[in-house]
Design an enzyme around this catalytic site. Structure first.
Site, PDB file in Angstrom:
ATOM      1  CB  CYS A   1      16.365  29.906  19.580  1.00 17.51           C
ATOM      2  SG  CYS A   1      15.054  30.869  18.858  1.00 17.51           S
TER       3      CYS A   1
ATOM      4  CD  GLU B   1      20.338  26.547  21.306  1.00 16.01           C
ATOM      5  OE1 GLU B   1      21.375  27.088  20.866  1.00 16.01           O
ATOM      6  OE2 GLU B   1      19.221  27.080  21.259  1.00 16.01           O
TER       7      GLU B   1
ATOM      8  CE  LYS C   1      26.284  34.941   6.753  1.00 17.73           C
ATOM      9  NZ  LYS C   1      25.823  33.579   6.408  1.00 17.73           N
TER      10      LYS C   1
ATOM     11  CD  GLU D   1      16.093  34.688  18.893  1.00 19.56           C
ATOM     12  OE1 GLU D   1      16.599  33.907  19.721  1.00 19.56           O
ATOM     13  OE2 GLU D   1      15.492  34.336  17.874  1.00 19.56           O
TER      14      GLU D   1
HETATM   15  P1  NAI Z   1      26.056  30.192  13.794  1.00 20.44           P
HETATM   16  O1  NAI Z   1      25.795  31.153  14.890  1.00 20.44           O
HETATM   17  O2  NAI Z   1      27.465  29.896  13.411  1.00 20.44           O
HETATM   18  O3  NAI Z   1      25.314  30.710  12.460  1.00 20.44           O
HETATM   19  C1  NAI Z   1      24.276  31.664  12.418  1.00 20.44           C
HETATM   20  C2  NAI Z   1      24.584  32.699  11.341  1.00 20.44           C
HETATM   21  O4  NAI Z   1      25.763  33.432  11.700  1.00 20.44           O
HETATM   22  C3  NAI Z   1      24.872  32.110   9.962  1.00 20.44           C
HETATM   23  O5  NAI Z   1      24.344  32.966   8.980  1.00 20.44           O
HETATM   24  C4  NAI Z   1      26.395  32.135   9.910  1.00 20.44           C
HETATM   25  O6  NAI Z   1      26.913  32.172   8.595  1.00 20.44           O
HETATM   26  C5  NAI Z   1      26.693  33.417  10.639  1.00 20.44           C
HETATM   27  N1  NAI Z   1      28.043  33.504  11.219  1.00 20.44           N
HETATM   28  C6  NAI Z   1      28.858  32.486  11.621  1.00 20.44           C
HETATM   29  N2  NAI Z   1      30.003  32.987  12.128  1.00 20.44           N
HETATM   30  C7  NAI Z   1      29.915  34.337  12.055  1.00 20.44           C
HETATM   31  C8  NAI Z   1      30.775  35.409  12.432  1.00 20.44           C
HETATM   32  N3  NAI Z   1      31.968  35.190  12.991  1.00 20.44           N
HETATM   33  N4  NAI Z   1      30.367  36.686  12.222  1.00 20.44           N
HETATM   34  C9  NAI Z   1      29.159  36.922  11.675  1.00 20.44           C
HETATM   35  N5  NAI Z   1      28.317  35.955  11.289  1.00 20.44           N
HETATM   36  C10 NAI Z   1      28.675  34.673  11.479  1.00 20.44           C
HETATM   37  O7  NAI Z   1      25.302  28.860  14.138  1.00 20.44           O
HETATM   38  P2  NAI Z   1      25.606  27.377  13.579  1.00 20.44           P
HETATM   39  O8  NAI Z   1      27.077  27.142  13.545  1.00 20.44           O
HETATM   40  O9  NAI Z   1      24.875  27.211  12.328  1.00 20.44           O
HETATM   41  O10 NAI Z   1      24.939  26.469  14.693  1.00 20.44           O
HETATM   42  C11 NAI Z   1      25.643  26.162  15.891  1.00 20.44           C
HETATM   43  C12 NAI Z   1      24.709  26.090  17.064  1.00 20.44           C
HETATM   44  O11 NAI Z   1      24.165  27.366  17.318  1.00 20.44           O
HETATM   45  C13 NAI Z   1      23.497  25.202  16.888  1.00 20.44           C
HETATM   46  O12 NAI Z   1      23.794  23.877  17.171  1.00 20.44           O
HETATM   47  C14 NAI Z   1      22.526  25.802  17.858  1.00 20.44           C
HETATM   48  O13 NAI Z   1      22.753  25.301  19.151  1.00 20.44           O
HETATM   49  C15 NAI Z   1      22.859  27.272  17.824  1.00 20.44           C
HETATM   50  N6  NAI Z   1      21.943  28.026  16.944  1.00 20.44           N
HETATM   51  C16 NAI Z   1      20.959  28.754  17.523  1.00 20.44           C
HETATM   52  C17 NAI Z   1      20.061  29.434  16.733  1.00 20.44           C
HETATM   53  C18 NAI Z   1      18.974  30.223  17.335  1.00 20.44           C
HETATM   54  O14 NAI Z   1      17.994  30.517  16.673  1.00 20.44           O
HETATM   55  N7  NAI Z   1      19.089  30.605  18.574  1.00 20.44           N
HETATM   56  C19 NAI Z   1      20.105  29.376  15.273  1.00 20.44           C
HETATM   57  C20 NAI Z   1      21.212  28.622  14.754  1.00 20.44           C
HETATM   58  C21 NAI Z   1      22.079  27.967  15.580  1.00 20.44           C
END
Ligand code: NAI
Ligand code: MG
Length: 478
Positions: free
Chosen positions: A289, A386, A181, A255
């Site tokens: 990240c 972050e 996804k 990750e």
């Molecule tokens: P997120 O963790 O909500 O989204 C990442 C992925 O997880 C997306 O595909 C989303 O649809 C999915 N997701 C969301 N809720 C889920 C759940 N309950 N169960 C399974 N999958 C789920 O991240 P978001 O809201 O886009 O960003 C929020 C913050 O997270 C950012 O501001 C940043 O600080 C951090 N982040 C860190 C990343 C990294 O590479 N370490 C990447 C993206 C965000």
């Protein structure tokens, strides 16, 4: 004398975007029941309508992946599997320009980065894992080479195609099948990748792509037919997933976030270091990240570094991501921009000194000027949380021990950087730092052969290299 660049826009006519997309399940396109918009964050133009995956869509994808695992993929010799990976890698290279333009349109990152980093590294990941497919028994990472079966993979929006490659390539090389996804704001390159799978003649159901939001991700996590979850995203969602899987037999790799320390010793080569600081925090708008988001400067050189850094930051070209001269593109979404604004306002309110580069921001779309905060203490939110944007928090130190203490004072542990001309400084510091990846006199360098992952709240497991393979083989550590 100042020379202005003329605009050098890449053509968007190299990509064909459908007005509406379905899911890619069992090698076919399946219509979605409802849709949401994917927009270009640099202009807010609606690019396409993306299907919101339901539990029923996820169920169909898991069944297709299970069937493919049982009937075709696990029956193939590892050499044959490797050939498919080579084929995918070559097609990605052939279609590199299309992938780069599409990634830039959907994500907002500069074309220079999607063209020179995201797409070539994605293809490299498939090439690297193609080479491993028939050599797993020599990998020396495990006692068994048995795949898990069906793997659920959930990826973020900051490196959409690259994170897909990090997930799909090792899964296929080790003989697993996949339900992936993409993130809700950046599905388009994953959907183009589905076309690449068709073009490569990959057996139906080996790769399934279900688009959607957190509810779709949750349906993947909780589906009983899934054997392993690989997730990249926020620490908050990573914790939810860890809790959901704790009572199950599913394997899990995570990750998650980071708050990387970039430590500059007094003897560092200042001009090179300034370039490294810029690359460490302003690459990909800071949506990284492992970004070097905490700059930790030795007091003796702090003023000089900051002066040169500000001068350099004033030269960062912010604007049209499709322009080949652009250094810093658009923030990926309105939500992410709001988060950056909230945290930077907290930085000011808590007393840190704010300085932003003098640049003109476009009126449409989501933008944030490159910004640094000085006088940051370890208690400030901008030193602990972050921000995931083009914002650097600057701290200082007197003794090397103090630098290490500050660097390690974080719930995260993904990356760190050290700048010094002295090898003994570098070797000493790398042994003290609790971070999965440590760069010395460089930053944000990636290679498929190099394992990547974190300590503490930055995640579990490694991706890439031999270590990354073990996460897709049974019997390995979770
Ligand atoms: P997120 O963790 O909500 O989204 C990442 C992925 O997880 C997306 O595909 C989303 O649809 C999915 N997701 C969301 N809720 C889920 C759940 N309950 N169960 C399974 N999958 C789920 O991240 P978001 O809201 O886009 O960003 C929020 C913050 O997270 C950012 O501001 C940043 O600080 C951090 N982040 C860190 C990343 C990294 O590479 N370490 C990447 C993206 C965000
Ligand atoms: Mg979210």
């Amino acid at each position: 004398m100042n020379f202005e660049y003329a605009a050098a826009p890449e053509s968007r006519s190299v990509v064909k975007i459908d007005p509406v997309y379905g899911h890619f399940i069992n090698g076919k396109w399946v219509n979605g029941s409802s849709h949401f918009n994917s927009i270009n964050p640099a202009t807010e133009e609606v690019l396409s309508q993306i299907a919101l995956g339901t539990a029923a869509d996820v169920d169909a994808a898991v069944k297709a992946a299970r069937n493919a695992f049982d009937k075709s993929w696990s029956k193939l010799s590892s050499r044959e599997r490797g050939k498919y990976l080579f084929r995918i890698a070559r097609i990605m290279q052939e279609r590199a320009r299309e992938f780069a333009v599409l990634e830039t349109l959907d994500n907002g990152k500069p074309i220079r980065e999607s063209r020179d980093v995201d797409v070539p590294l994605s293809a490299a990941h498939f090439f690297y894992h193609a080479g491993w497919a028939d050599k797993l028994e020599y990998a020396g990472v495990d006692t068994t080479t048995a795949p898990h079966g069906v793997v659920g993979q959930i990826i973020p929006w900051n490196f959409p195609l690259l994170m897909l490659a990090w997930k799909v390539a090792p899964a296929l090389a080790t003989g697993n099948t996949v339900v992936l996804k993409p993130a809700e704001t950046t599905s388009l390159t994953a959907l183009l990748f589905a076309q690449v799978c068709q073009q490569a003649g990959l057996p139906d159901g080996v790769v399934n792509i279900v688009t959607g939001d957190g509810s779709t991700g949750s349906a993947i996590v909780n589906h009983p037919g899934i054997d392993k979850i690989a997730f990249t995203g926020s620490t908050e969602v990573g914790k939810l997933i860890a809790r959901a899987l704790a009572p199950t037999n599913k394997s899990l790799t995570l990750e998650l976030g980071g708050k990387g320390a970039n430590i500059v010793f007094g003897d560092a080569a200042i001009d090179e270091t300034v370039e490294g600081i810029v690359n460490g925090i302003f690459f990909n708008q800071g949506h990284v990240c492992c970004a070097g988001s905490r700059l930790i400067l030795q007091e003796s050189i702090a003023d000089e570094v900051l002066e040169k850094l500000k001068r350099r930051m004033d030269k960062i070209r912010v604007g049209d991501p499709l322009d080949k001269n652009t250094d810093l593109g658009a923030i990926n979404s309105a939500e992410q921009l709001a988060k950056i604004r909230e945290l930077t306002a907290a930085g000011e309110a808590e007393g840190a000194g704010r300085w932003s580069a003098n640049c003109e921001l476009p009126t449409n779309g989501f933008w944030f000027a490159p910004t640094i905060f000085t006088g940051v203490t370890q208690a400030h939110r901008i030193a602990r949380e972050e921000i995931f944007g083009p914002v650097l928090s600057v701290l200082t130190f007197r003794t090397p021990a103090e630098a290490i203490e500050k660097a390690n004072n974080t719930p995260f542990g993904l990356s760190a950087g050290i700048w010094s001309e002295k090898g003994s400084n570098i070797l000493w510091a790398t042994q003290q730092l609790r971070a999965g990846v440590i760069w010395a006199n460089t930053f944000n360098k990636f290679d498929p052969a190099s394992p990547f992952g974190g300590y503490k709240e930055s995640g579990w497991g490694r991706e890439g290299g031999r270590h990354g393979l073990s996460a897709y083989l049974k019997g390995s550590a979770k």
